[in-house]
Structures are given as structure tokens and as C-alpha cells.
Design an enzyme around this catalytic site. Structure first.
Site: not given
Length: 315
Positions: A52-54
């Protein structure tokens, strides 16, 4: 450099886990490469990221951090020297928290592609949707471990109840078991971990890698008033610690740091390294100066007086 084994695995890591949340967010590709080169040149080998980053940069699907890390490992030819941890299940702009088998099977392939590797060393359940049966999540891990895509699994942000249920399911059905835990734990966030998760780390022989180990930068000492919060894009995360307890902890850190001619951040991380089951604190860095505070932590030997002072201030 002394390395420790993660849980009951053959993964050996040095005692600082570099946080990858800044790669593709506050650091561009070249800046990220510089930090990664300096980190590994010092003998460290453990990097933490997540699919999920970023995503908050553009509100889309994330992947920026993994993409940069993949390019870096490819260009340096050092994949076999790195212990790479990434995570699945967290929300992005495209989907909610999801620990279903379908999501994990899709997610791991996307992470492998971005990381430009055919295996992930440590794969975390990042967040828990709390509706997928724990055995379904573990069955997905069983499948991708048998396929050689993942070596070992770990957990972050699961409730104590769901974490315990996961171990029971692993035992009952012969499924993979979590080997590490990534909780929220630092000098100003102690009770949640110590009361609810430390007993589970003890019971299930988990190696613990605390995130937000510097409390969104608060434990560096740079935020001491509301006016200081604008010093960084991450300043707002430290706002809630600007109270009597937080400032009392900073005062104790100031004393310990001055005594050892170290930074407050180094002293904070050194304190974590003295706690039971802690393998390595997770911390990110956006400059060589910040990296040095991380490098210094395993070398700083806090004495009993230091530990008692920090314990009193942070309870």
C-alpha cells in the site's frame, strides 16, 4: 554485526529494520537509492515495506515503495543479501482492507513484480478485515509458500483475539504459522503492546519489530510545542504526544542522551532493543544524518539507571 534469527526461521537480520514508507513519498528514486546504499554499506540487511505504500500520494493503488526497492535491488545485484519484508491486506485508494485468499493470491504476484524478485522473505498480514476466517488467510499463505513465492509469514495490526485464533488454526490444520509481530510500540505507546501482545509474543515465540518506533518523530525531540509541528510533513502525527506525559518522556530522553553523548532518537531505539522479544525497531530515514541515529542505536548500551529513568517517565 550481530544478527538475530526471526522466530523459528533461518532468516537472520541485523538489529535495525529500515522503514520503506518514505520511498516514493518524501524521497524520490535517487534519494531512496542513496539512503538504501548507506544503510547496507553499514552492514544492515533488513528492509520493511508494504504494497500500500504510498497510495496517499495520489489516492490510487500504492506500490511506489516496492517499485523503488525492486529497481534498487536489481541495479545493485544484492537480492540475496537483503531480507525483504512486505505486507498485504491494507487499504488503498482502490480497495478496502482485505485479507481474503483471492486478494492475497493477487497481491503477492503484484508485489513480486514490483520488487523484481521471485520470492519475499517475510510477508505480513498488514491489516485484518476481521471478516475473512483466519484459516482462509493462512490457506492463501500455505499456497504461496509451497509455490516458493514467500518464505515466512508475520502479522501486524491483528487483534489479540484474531492473532491467537490464527495460531490455533495453524496448529489445528497444519497451516503456516506467523513468525514475527509488528506492533505499535515505543516509549510513549507502551500499554497496548505490553499488556495485550507481549504475552502472545512470549507464548508463540514471536520476534517483534515495532513500527512507529520514534512516535512519528516525537521521540527525536524536535517537536516540543505546537509551533514545531510544521517542521515536517509528518509533524501532525506527533501532535497527540504534546502533553505532560510526552514532555516528561522527552525530559528523561534528554538526560540519557546527554549522558551518552547520543541523540534522543538513538536513545529511544536503544531502549526498544533492551525490551524482551524485540528483534529490531522499524525506523525510516530521509537523510544521512537521520540514518546515523539509527546506526548508533545498537551500539548504545543503556545502564540500569537509564532504563529505570525511562521506565518511570514512560509509564
Amino acid at each position: 554485526m550481530k544478527k538475530i534469527n526471526i522466530g523459528k526461521t533461518d532468516l537472520q537480520v541485523a538489529p535495525i529494520n529500515l522503514g520503506g514508507n518514505v520511498f516514493g513519498w518524501t524521497l524520490d528514486e535517487k534519494e531512496s537509492f542513496d539512503i538504501l546504499d548507506a544503510f547496507t554499506a553499514e552492514g544492515f540487511n533488513f528492509i520493511d515495506t508494504a504494497d500500500m505504500y504510498s497510495y496517499w500520494v495520489d489516492g490510487k493503488g500504492g506500490g511506489q515503495s516496492e517499485t523503488i526497492l525492486g529497481k534498487w535491488m536489481k541495479s545493485r545485484g544484492n537480492r540475496d543479501k537483503i531480507v525483504m519484508a512486505t505486507k498485504v491486506g491494507g487499504e488503498t485508494g482502490l480497495h478496502p482492507v482485505d485479507t481474503s485468499k483471492k486478494h492475497i493470491l493477487e497481491g503477492v504476484d503484484k508485489s513480486l513484480q514490483r520488487l523484481q524478485t521471485d520470492y519475499i522473505d517475510l510477508y505480513y498480514t498488514h491489516f485484518d478485515d476481521e471478516k475473512t476466517p483466519v484459516e482462509e488467510t493462512l490457506e492463501a499463505y500455505d499456497e504461496i509458500i509451497k509455490a516458493g513465492k514467500v518464505r515466512y509469514i508475520a502479522a501486524s495490526n491483528l487483534s489479540p483475539e484474531r492473532l491467537k485464533a490464527s495460531f490455533e488454526a495453524s496448529e489445528k490444520y497444519g497451516l503456516p504459522r506467523y513468525q514475527a509481530l509488528q506492533p505499535h510500540y515505543n516509549l510513549v505507546e507502551r500499554s497496548g503492546y505490553e499488556q495485550q501482545y507481549a504475552p502472545l509474543a512470549e507464548q508463540f515465540n514471536l520476534t517483534v519489530f515495532p513500527y512507529w518506533s520514534l512516535a512519528a518523530g516525537f521521540l527525536t525531540g524536535k517537536y516540543r510545542s505546537e509551533a514545531d509541528l510544521g517542521k515536517s510533513v509528518r509533524g501532525n502525527g506527533a501532535k497527540k504526544y504534546l502533553n505532560a506525559k510526552g514532555l516528561h518522556v522527552l525530559s528523561a530522553l534528554d538526560e540519557v542522551a546527554e549522558k551518552h553523548q547520543a541523540s534522543q532518537a538513538t536513545a529511544s531505539l536503544a531502549w526498544l532493543l533492551t525490551q524482551p522479544h524485540i528483534g529490531a525497531p522499524i525506523a525510516s530515514a530521509t537523510s544521512k544524518k537521520q540514518l546515523q541515529t539509527l546506526f548508533d542505536a545498537p551500539k548504545l548500551q543503556l545502564d540500569q539507571e537509564d532504563l529505570e529513568l525511562l521506565d518511570r517517565a514512560s509509564r
